[in-house]
Design an enzyme around this catalytic site. Structure first.
Site, PDB file in Angstrom:
ATOM      1  N   HIS A  88      -6.142   6.286   1.649  1.00 32.72           N
ATOM      2  CA  HIS A  88      -4.983   5.811   1.295  1.00 32.72           C
ATOM      3  C   HIS A  88      -5.677   6.126  -0.735  1.00 32.72           C
ATOM      4  O   HIS A  88      -6.016   5.168  -0.967  1.00 32.72           O
ATOM      5  CB  HIS A  88      -4.828   4.217   0.937  1.00 32.72           C
TER       6      HIS A  88
ATOM      7  N   SER B  51       0.201   2.708  -4.357  1.00 26.67           N
ATOM      8  CA  SER B  51       0.185   2.094  -2.971  1.00 26.67           C
ATOM      9  C   SER B  51       2.079   0.699  -3.947  1.00 26.67           C
ATOM     10  O   SER B  51       2.435   1.429  -3.966  1.00 26.67           O
ATOM     11  CB  SER B  51      -1.136   1.301  -2.676  1.00 26.67           C
TER      12      SER B  51
HETATM   13  C1  MCU Z   1       1.341   0.188   0.136  1.00 30.24           C
HETATM   14  O1  MCU Z   1       1.232  -0.610  -0.771  1.00 30.24           O
HETATM   15  C2  MCU Z   1       0.221  -2.012  -0.288  1.00 30.24           C
HETATM   16  C3  MCU Z   1       0.819  -2.572   0.975  1.00 30.24           C
HETATM   17  O2  MCU Z   1       2.614  -2.660   0.837  1.00 30.24           O
HETATM   18  C4  MCU Z   1       0.770  -3.669   1.606  1.00 30.24           C
HETATM   19  O3  MCU Z   1       1.432  -4.185   2.355  1.00 30.24           O
HETATM   20  C5  MCU Z   1      -0.443  -3.784   1.205  1.00 30.24           C
HETATM   21  O4  MCU Z   1      -0.871  -5.319   1.533  1.00 30.24           O
HETATM   22  O5  MCU Z   1      -1.948  -2.893   0.013  1.00 30.24           O
HETATM   23  C6  MCU Z   1      -1.178  -1.810  -0.153  1.00 30.24           C
HETATM   24  C7  MCU Z   1      -1.917  -1.629  -0.970  1.00 30.24           C
HETATM   25  O6  MCU Z   1      -1.409  -1.933  -2.790  1.00 30.24           O
HETATM   26  O7  MCU Z   1      -2.826  -1.012  -1.083  1.00 30.24           O
HETATM   27  C8  MCU Z   1      -4.398  -1.109  -2.278  1.00 30.24           C
END
Ligand code: MCU
Length: 416
Positions: free
Chosen positions: A364, A230
């Protein structure tokens, strides 16, 4: 440096000397040995301003220098990478400071403490290391940005150590107002151009300095991978792109600012999908440098896109893991980036050094069993020197397709 950087008395202040040191170190920086090209002629790096950038709605051509000259040799590509790296730092990530005055490592209780001194200031941070019960010391290792969300049992079973890098300590990401907070900024000032992804990439560089000079840690610094899931996947890609000592980069479910392309994510959003875009990301967290906010609604002005950020890793190992079921990540965007980055690896004659794998699943950053074979193969090839491992992966489920005609108006040259 221009006359404006010299103060009224005609002398140059200490900050200018630090900057000059960075520029000089950039110039004498070693060229990567593994391309077989050692000394390309030095080309001046272009330095356009935002207003001079031209609009390009396609994914920019990695094989044309900013001034339009063709990239025809592997030596040219090294110079083109330097140009792309500079433009990506100037307009998206912010600048990574060059080697500091000193980095020291100390090891105890399965922890390496890294102390960095530069311009008369010091910071330190610690990374825990967990060692495999098989394999050979000194151990290859996978650095987890924040934490390692890959299938860690696959890694340890193959004999890799796992290192946890405390990225949030170096550069905060607790909302847009946290910009400039963290140990990186304690050292370089809260107004430094680097966003937190670059602060982390710099910190991983310093961790590698320390691993190299601390034999007690028992880590083989020539066989290092970096990963993260992420937001930490965005960081993992930054670490691999801006550090030639990383042998294998594995961003996982990183989406926008990582495996996705700014242009294609905007297009997905325009089709009504809930995809993260540049316009949104600059309001969420200081992952990118402050200069990037200019591009929130003008990503077509960027003289690069993320296929070229992935291309900064070439010819080193790169395995992009995505999740086609997470709308926010931009499944078409990530696949399009993966396919076009692969064209760079093809031009360099090493198509199998980059793999892409996207499998849909509802959790996720969970790691589906179906993606373990590609992880194993890349780790074997790039961290364990097993050249028999087969790393030809371009896996995409869910009917997501790559529309080459819309996004690409350039060909793959056979670089000499
Ligand atoms: C995919 O990673 C991020 C995303 O870019 C953000 O918009 C969201 O708030 O958080 C995601 C993440 O890190 O989830 C753990």
């Amino acid at each position: 440096k221009t006359a404006g950087d010299v103060d009224a008395s005609g002398s140059i202040d200490a900050i200018d000397f630090a900057l000059m040191k960075q520029y000089l170190l950039k110039i004498i920086e070693k060229f990567p040995a593994d391309t077989g090209v050692v000394n390309p002629p030095v080309r001046p790096i272009p330095d356009p301003s935002y207003s001079e950038l031209k609009t390009n709605s396609k994914l920019p051509d990695p094989f044309k220098f900013y001034n339009g000259d063709e990239v025809t040799t592997k030596a040219d590509w090294i110079n083109r990478q330097k140009e792309i790296s500079y433009l990506a730092q100037k307009f998206e990530y912010g600048f990574k400071p060059e080697a500091p005055d000193s980095v020291k490592g100390s090891f105890s209780s399965n922890k390496i403490t890294v102390t960095v001194t530069d311009n008369g200031k010091s910071i330190s941070f610690s990374c825990s290391i967990s060692y495999p019960s098989t394999g050979k010391a000194p151990y290859p290792a996978v650095i987890g940005i924040g934490m390692n969300t890959l299938n860690t049992s696959t890694l340890t079973k193959l004999g890799c150590a796992l290192i946890t890098f405390p990225c949030d300590e170096l550069g905060a990401q607790s909302g847009a107002s946290s910009r400039g907070t963290g140990k990186f900024y304690d050292l370089y000032g809260k107004n430094h151009s680097a966003g937190s992804l670059m602060a982390w990439a710099w910190g991983v560089d310093r961790l590698i300095d320390a691993l190299e000079s601390t034999p007690a840690a028992n880590i083989d610094a020539k066989h290092l991978g970096v990963t993260g899931g992420s937001r930490y996947g965005k960081g993992a890609l930054a670490c691999g792109a801006f550090n030639e000592r990383i042998a294998l980069t594995i961003p996982q479910e990183s989406g926008a600012g990582g495996a996705a392309s700014w242009r294609v994510s905007d297009w997905q959003k325009s089709k009504g999908q809930n995809v993260q875009t540049a316009g949104q990301i600059v309001t969420e967290n200081p992952w990118q440098g402050s200069a990037f906010s200019q591009f929130g609604s003008s990503v077509t002005k960027l003289p690069f896109d993320h296929h070229m950020i992935e291309g900064l890793c070439a010819p080193r190992g790169l395995l992009v893991i995505e999740n086609s079921q997470m709308e926010w990540l931009g499944n078409v965007s990530c696949f399009t980036t993966g396919k076009t980055a692969h064209m760079i690896y093809e031009a360099l004659g090493v198509p199998d050094s980059m793999g892409y794998s996207s499998v849909g699943h509802p959790d996720h950053c969970g790691y589906p069993a179906s993606q373990i074979p590609e992880l194993e193969a890349f780790v074997k090839k790039f961290l364990l020197d097993d050249s028999s491992a087969s790393t030809a992966y371009m896996k995409q489920d869910g009917g997501v397709t790559f529309d080459k005609a819309t996004w690409v108006d350039w060909d793959i040259p056979a670089l000499k």
